[in-house]
Write a protein that holds these residues in place. Structure first.
Motif, PDB file in Angstrom:
ATOM      1  N   MET A   1      -2.817   6.428   5.426  1.00 57.71           N
ATOM      2  CA  MET A   1      -2.841   5.304   4.500  1.00 57.71           C
ATOM      3  C   MET A   1      -3.780   4.239   5.061  1.00 57.71           C
ATOM      4  SD  MET A   1      -1.031   4.324   1.722  1.00 57.71           S
ATOM      5  CE  MET A   1      -1.663   2.996   0.771  1.00 57.71           C
ATOM      6  N   ARG A   2      -4.624   3.724   4.224  1.00 52.34           N
ATOM      7  CA  ARG A   2      -5.565   2.684   4.670  1.00 52.34           C
ATOM      8  C   ARG A   2      -4.815   1.434   5.134  1.00 52.34           C
ATOM      9  NH1 ARG A   2      -8.011   2.027  -1.330  1.00 52.34           N
ATOM     10  NH2 ARG A   2      -7.258   4.149  -1.364  1.00 52.34           N
ATOM     11  N   HIS A   3      -5.456   0.636   5.954  1.00 52.91           N
ATOM     12  CA  HIS A   3      -4.815  -0.525   6.553  1.00 52.91           C
ATOM     13  C   HIS A   3      -5.014  -1.810   5.765  1.00 52.91           C
ATOM     14  CE1 HIS A   3      -4.577   1.341  10.830  1.00 52.91           C
ATOM     15  NE2 HIS A   3      -4.222   2.175   9.892  1.00 52.91           N
ATOM     16  N   LYS A   4      -6.007  -1.846   4.889  1.00 56.04           N
ATOM     17  CA  LYS A   4      -6.288  -3.058   4.119  1.00 56.04           C
ATOM     18  C   LYS A   4      -6.674  -2.657   2.695  1.00 56.04           C
ATOM     19  CE  LYS A   4      -8.777  -7.439   4.355  1.00 56.04           C
ATOM     20  NZ  LYS A   4      -9.735  -8.259   5.098  1.00 56.04           N
ATOM     21  N   ILE A   5      -6.132  -3.406   1.740  1.00 59.42           N
ATOM     22  CA  ILE A   5      -6.410  -3.167   0.325  1.00 59.42           C
ATOM     23  C   ILE A   5      -6.774  -4.518  -0.279  1.00 59.42           C
ATOM     24  CG2 ILE A   5      -5.493  -2.294  -1.857  1.00 59.42           C
ATOM     25  CD1 ILE A   5      -3.310  -0.839  -0.074  1.00 59.42           C
ATOM     26  N   VAL A   6      -7.930  -4.595  -0.900  1.00 55.60           N
ATOM     27  CA  VAL A   6      -8.428  -5.875  -1.393  1.00 55.60           C
ATOM     28  C   VAL A   6      -8.404  -5.901  -2.919  1.00 55.60           C
ATOM     29  CG1 VAL A   6     -10.404  -7.450  -1.423  1.00 55.60           C
ATOM     30  CG2 VAL A   6      -9.898  -6.107   0.630  1.00 55.60           C
ATOM     31  N   GLY A   7      -7.827  -6.976  -3.456  1.00 55.60           N
ATOM     32  CA  GLY A   7      -7.801  -7.205  -4.895  1.00 55.60           C
ATOM     33  C   GLY A   7      -8.602  -8.440  -5.245  1.00 55.60           C
ATOM     34  N   GLU A   8      -8.430  -8.914  -6.478  1.00 55.62           N
ATOM     35  CA  GLU A   8      -9.178 -10.092  -6.924  1.00 55.62           C
ATOM     36  C   GLU A   8      -8.683 -11.371  -6.272  1.00 55.62           C
ATOM     37  OE1 GLU A   8      -9.697 -10.549 -11.119  1.00 55.62           O
ATOM     38  OE2 GLU A   8      -9.874  -8.394 -11.414  1.00 55.62           O
TER      39      GLU A   8
END
Length: 183
Positions: A1-8
Motif C-alpha cells: 500500500m502506498r504511503h501517501k495519497i494526495v487529493g484536492e
C-alpha cells in the motif's frame, strides 16, 4: 500500500511516530459528547501515551500488512485533520473495512468524504481486494452522510453488529466495489 495519497484539499500520509503530538492535540480538542460516543478511544482520561501507543501499533501493523492507517492533513495549512484506515482484511473473500474520523473543529466540511473516496480508490489500486466495507452504528447519521457523499452504496442494516463503548448497536453497511472506480 502506498504511503501517501494526495487529493484536492487533503492528503493522506501513513501514520508515523512523529504524528503522536498532532494526534493527541486533535483528540484533546474532540473528546466528549457525540465524538466520544462513536469514538470511545477518545475518553476523558486520554493521554499522550495513548496517542503514542496507537501510532506505534498502526506502524507495526502496517509492516505486517494487517492495517493501513493514515493521518489526514489539509494540503494548504498542513493541519492534522483526523485519521482514516483500512483494516480487518478478509483474505478468503477479498474484502477490507474502512473507518474514519475528523477532529471536531474541522467536521462538516467534506474532508472525511474526500478522504474516504481517496483511500477507497487507492485500496483497490494497491491491494488484491474486490470490496471495501464501511460499518456505522444506525444512530451515527454523520458517518452515514460521509459514506454516502463518498459514493458508497448503502446495503442495509445488520442487527447487533457493532460493539461501541460497551453497547451493542445495529449497524448500517455501506460498500464500494472495484467497479465503482472503473478499475
Amino acid at each position: 500500500m502506498r504511503h501517501k495519497i494526495v487529493g484536492e484539499r487533503i492528503f493522506l500520509h501513513r501514520y508515523e511516530i512523529d504524528f503522536t503530538e498532532k494526534l493527541f492535540e486533535a483528540a484533546m480538542e474532540s473528546r466528549g459528547g457525540e465524538f466520544t460516543r462513536w469514538m470511545p478511544w477518545c475518553h476523558e482520561n486520554y493521554s499522550i501515551e495513548d496517542s503514542r501507543s496507537f501510532v506505534k501499533l498502526v506502524v507495526d501493523e502496517w509492516e505486517k500488512e494487517m492495517r493501513f492507517g493514515f493521518a489526514i492533513f489539509d494540503t494548504i495549512s498542513g493541519e492534522f485533520l483526523g485519521g482514516i484506515g483500512l483494516n480487518q482484511y478478509n483474505d478468503t473473500h477479498k474484502f477490507i473495512n474502512l473507518g474514519y474520523w475528523i477532529r471536531t473543529s474541522r467536521q462538516n466540511r467534506g474532508f472525511a468524504s474526500e478522504a474516504t473516496r481517496l483511500l477507497a480508490r487507492a485500496g483497490f489500486e494497491d491491494l488484491p481486494i474486490n470490496r471495501i466495507e464501511i460499518l456505522a452504528a444506525i444512530e451515527n447519521t454523520a458517518s452515514h452522510r460521509v459514506a454516502e457523499k463518498a459514493g458508497a452504496t448503502r446495503e442495509g442494516v445488520l442487527r447487533k453488529r457493532l460493539l461501541i463503548g460497551g453497547r451493542v448497536h445495529d449497524a448500517v453497511m455501506f460498500s464500494f466495489a472495484r467497479e465503482d472506480f472503473n478499475l
